[in-house]
Design an enzyme around this catalytic site. Structure first.
Site, PDB file in Angstrom:
ATOM      1  N   GLU A 109     -12.667   8.904 -24.538  1.00 45.62           N
ATOM      2  CA  GLU A 109     -12.657   7.683 -25.348  1.00 45.62           C
ATOM      3  C   GLU A 109     -11.454   6.804 -24.998  1.00 45.62           C
ATOM      4  O   GLU A 109     -10.610   6.497 -25.849  1.00 45.62           O
ATOM      5  CB  GLU A 109     -12.666   8.015 -26.832  1.00 45.62           C
ATOM      6  CG  GLU A 109     -13.969   8.616 -27.295  1.00 45.62           C
ATOM      7  CD  GLU A 109     -14.097   8.704 -28.806  1.00 45.62           C
ATOM      8  OE1 GLU A 109     -13.068   8.623 -29.505  1.00 45.62           O
ATOM      9  OE2 GLU A 109     -15.226   8.845 -29.296  1.00 45.62           O
ATOM     10  N   GLU A 117     -21.067  12.202 -27.920  1.00 46.10           N
ATOM     11  CA  GLU A 117     -20.610  12.726 -29.214  1.00 46.10           C
ATOM     12  C   GLU A 117     -21.343  12.020 -30.343  1.00 46.10           C
ATOM     13  O   GLU A 117     -21.504  10.795 -30.310  1.00 46.10           O
ATOM     14  CB  GLU A 117     -19.124  12.426 -29.444  1.00 46.10           C
ATOM     15  CG  GLU A 117     -18.153  13.132 -28.567  1.00 46.10           C
ATOM     16  CD  GLU A 117     -16.717  12.721 -28.929  1.00 46.10           C
ATOM     17  OE1 GLU A 117     -16.448  12.297 -30.069  1.00 46.10           O
ATOM     18  OE2 GLU A 117     -15.861  12.822 -28.036  1.00 46.10           O
TER      19      GLU A 117
HETATM   20  C1  GAL Z   1     -13.958  11.004 -31.292  1.00 46.85           C
HETATM   21  C2  GAL Z   1     -13.175  11.888 -30.328  1.00 46.85           C
HETATM   22  C3  GAL Z   1     -13.315  13.354 -30.645  1.00 46.85           C
HETATM   23  C4  GAL Z   1     -13.187  13.580 -32.124  1.00 46.85           C
HETATM   24  C5  GAL Z   1     -14.223  12.761 -32.854  1.00 46.85           C
HETATM   25  C6  GAL Z   1     -14.194  12.937 -34.354  1.00 46.85           C
HETATM   26  O1  GAL Z   1     -13.314   9.777 -31.439  1.00 46.85           O
HETATM   27  O2  GAL Z   1     -13.560  11.672 -29.002  1.00 46.85           O
HETATM   28  O3  GAL Z   1     -12.324  14.062 -29.930  1.00 46.85           O
HETATM   29  O4  GAL Z   1     -11.908  13.194 -32.519  1.00 46.85           O
HETATM   30  O5  GAL Z   1     -13.986  11.401 -32.595  1.00 46.85           O
HETATM   31  O6  GAL Z   1     -15.109  12.095 -35.005  1.00 46.85           O
END
Ligand code: GAL
Length: 692
Positions: free
Chosen positions: A162, A319
């Site tokens: 990210e 994610e």
């Molecule tokens: C994203 C990140 C992850 C985790 C996740 C939690 O921003 O890439 O590592 O922190 O959010 O929602």
């Protein structure tokens, strides 16, 4: 986008050799003792997991000191995963520098606009422009790539994590140096630069490049072009980091595709992903829903835009969450069915992999209350059973791997320059919300049962769309004005809104009356903006209510129809919505913020000249979101129930891949998704094949 994507997607294959959709998560084994790893792999197999992202935050473990390296634990995890048939999207581990590095080199830490250092203790505490950080990060990337180049588990590279989530804006001295270089390349001469920044205003004329600074906290409103260029530069600085890592990966493992996880979601606006998309072999996205009204539409909108960024080729959902996150004011658990629905909505819009943050819920650390695939309760839990069920569902959807979203007739144009610039300070209003306006148009179309593609402005050919809606298209360079004119004259129907066409690429106002660059095309002239105070509204004579903005519009010619007038407010009786018919097409203008309901009421009239209507049966309009993916053999029809009640969907043909066929046809419970496979009609060609 700067050049077409190469598009190399890491499809997992089943034991039958046939490709599958990806399914998995971020995997952080370093947080757990060795004995948990074997259980992890066993449970992953049970859930149907076939890909994980590994080593995202492992720098401190891999390189415990400047001189020492420890890969043994990672070798073991890679071997275990491979033995379990699970592919690894291996992170370059550069996302979070270890304490030894920040102690030795505090000059890699980012600095805020007010001069405060962002200290270690969380993550992503590095400056994208620090040569020292770059050197250490690239050293790590080279070590990792060399070590795992031939490892059979390696299916893709995951650059950093990210990029820009916490470190998009850095105002340090390194940033100042790099910003000056960036400006020199952009403008070549100081004169051209001074002109672009309009530096004769407030005695800001620069006589040497070294005088230029990032827009640090100033006595009053900083120069708007300085702000816009700093945003462009900051996005570029991170993209350069991506490219620097990528170069090493491509040199050592040319056959392994490279990605980085984008964040196309509300609230994240610093990275111009339309410009980044050509720097990865496949687009990946992270998306988290924020509780609130229309959050499902927001998910659909972002997934749709991600597909646009990927040139409508399949992309990777890197994610999302199985249930609650940990970073909202109140973190709600997902309700029954939401996990599957959210996942399938991404698949509908082109995701060929569905992954979560993270595999096993952490016992310690800032994210211990963030959900995961294996919750604190362990595998004997409803959540894990849902995760296993989702794995089965994705397995059933394997046939659609590689198919593309069928093109819509309507496009919503999304533009980072306009997003950044329209929301700057010292404007007619500070209440303008670019993303919200675009999303409202999308929701209104869905309420009418009309599919739209959300497309980035950069690099998109508009000609294939019957209608292009460009909300708040604030920055319009001369070339874009020409493209839009050509589009309309060739038969396209453009709809745009308040505060569009106002400035050029340097954020200089187009003179002679608003909407400047689009004035002739729209056939209107505006002398003054009429923003509204928060909570104030105006009535229109079509029963709609406007908020946020009004315009004092004069109609320029007889080819302009007034579709609605103001009934109240300062501009009562003046035009509020107009349409000019010109060439083979038309150009419409909506001068106020109508909100979802107001737009849904107006859209049939706006769409009339294009002939675009819903292709859903009457009773499904607004209730069902329909998305189609197709390849040369099959169409995959995704039907998402957007309502809170069960909806019958009679008369559908095809094989049900997901969903419950009833006696009367398909019945969709609230919030659920059905997927049907139908043969592709002979004359349908997937869009990238059509584009050649
Ligand atoms: C994203 C990140 C992850 C985790 C996740 C939690 O921003 O890439 O590592 O922190 O959010 O929602």
């Amino acid at each position: 986008m700067t050049s077409p994507l190469t598009h190399r997607f890491p499809y997992p294959t089943g034991s039958d050799g046939i490709r599958r959709l990806g399914y998995g998560a971020d995997y952080n084994p370093e947080q757990w003792p060795r004995e948990v790893w074997e259980e992890d792999v066993r449970l992953m197999r049970e859930a149907g997991v076939n890909v994980v992202s590994l080593a995202i935050f492992s720098w401190a473990r891999i390189q415990p000191t400047a001189e020492t390296w420890d890969f043994e634990w990672l070798d073991e995890v890679m071997d275990l995963l491979h033995a379990g048939g699970i592919g690894v999207d291996l992170a370059t581990a550069t996302a979070s520098p270890p304490p030894w590095l920040t102690t030795a080199h505090p000059e890699i830490l980012p600095v805020t606009a007010t001069g405060e250092t962002l200290w270690p203790g969380a993550r992503q505490h590095w400056r994208p422009t620090s040569p020292i950080f770059r050197e250490h990060a690239l050293h790590l990337v080279r070590k990792l790539a060399t070590r795992y180049a031939d490892h059979p588990a390696l299916v893709a590279w995951h650059v950093s994590n990210e990029l820009g989530c916490h470190n998009i804006y850095d105002y340090s001295d390194d940033a100042a140096l790099a910003f000056r270089e960036w400006l020199r390349r952009r403008y070549t001469t100081l004169d051209a630069f001074n002109h672009a920044w309009g530096t004769d205003f407030w005695s800001q004329r620069y006589s040497d490049w070294d005088q230029i600074l990032p827009p640090r906290l100033a006595a009053s409103h900083p120069n708007p072009t300085q702000q816009l260029d700093f945003k462009r530069f900051s996005s570029d600085a991170l993209k350069n980091h991506l490219l620097a890592e990528r170069e090493i990966l491509s040199e050592i493992t040319p056959a392994v595709p490279v990605t980085t996880n984008f964040m196309v979601m509300s609230g994240i606006k610093g990275m111009d992903y339309a410009d980044w998309a050509s720097s990865v072999d496949f687009v990946s996205n992270d998306h988290y829903t924020v509780s609130g009204p229309r959050s499902r539409d927001e998910l659909s909108f972002c997934a749709n835009l991600t597909s646009g960024l990927a040139s409508h080729r399949p992309w990777f959902l890197m994610e999302h969450s199985t249930s609650a996150v940990n970073w909202q004011t109140v973190n709600l658990a997902k309700g029954p069915g939401e996990l599957v629905r959210d996942s399938l909505l991404h698949v509908a819009h082109g995701a060929d992999a569905v992954c979560f943050f993270q595999w096993r819920q952490s016992a310690a650390g800032a994210e211990k209350y963030h959900s995961a695939m294996v919750p604190h309760a362990g595998p004997d839990s409803e959540l894990f059973r849902d995760v296993v069920a989702l794995g089965r569902t994705l397995e059933a959807l394997a046939p659609l791997a590689g198919s593309q979203r069928e093109a819509a007739r309507v496009a919503i144009l999304f533009d980072w320059d306009s997003w950044w610039s329209s929301e700057h300070d010292s404007h007619p209003t500070s209440l303008l919300d670019y993303h919200r306006e675009a999303l409202d148009w999308y929701s209104a179309l869905m309420d009418l049962g009309i599919r739209a593609d959300v497309i980035p402005k950069l690099g998109t050919d508009l000609a294939s769309y019957d209608v292009v809606i460009a909300p708040v298209l604030h920055v319009v360079a001369e070339s874009l004005a020409k493209d839009l004119t050509r589009y309309v004259e060739g038969g396209g129907h453009l709809v745009t809104t308040y505060f569009s066409g106002i400035v050029d690429e340097n954020d200089h106002v187009w003179l002679g009356g608003y909407p400047g660059a689009l004035r002739d095309l729209l056939g209107i002239r505006i002398e003054e903006f009429g923003p509204l105070l928060d909570g104030d509204t105006v009535d229109l004579d079509n029963a709609a209510t406007g908020s946020l903005w009004t315009d004092r519009i004069s109609v320029a010619g007889t080819d302009v129809e007034v579709l609605a007038r103001y009934r109240s407010g300062t501009y009562a009786s003046r035009p509020a919505v107009t349409r000019r018919t010109t060439g083979q097409g038309s150009a419409a203008y909506v001068s106020t913020r109508l909100g979802v309901d107001g737009l849904a009421a107006l859209l049939p009239q706006l769409l009339l000249p294009s002939g675009v209507t819903s292709d859903l049966p009457e009773q499904s309009r607004g209730v069902i979101e329909q998305v189609v993916r197709c390849d040369s053999e099959s169409r995959y029809l995704f039907l998402v129930n957007r309502s809170d009640v069960s909806v019958p969907v009679p008369g559908l043909t095809g094989q049900v891949l997901v969903g419950l066929p009833g006696a009367e046809g398909l019945v969709l419970p609230p919030g659920e998704v059905a997927v049907l496979q139908q043969p592709t009609p002979q004359d349908t060609v997937p869009r990238t094949e059509r584009a050649g």
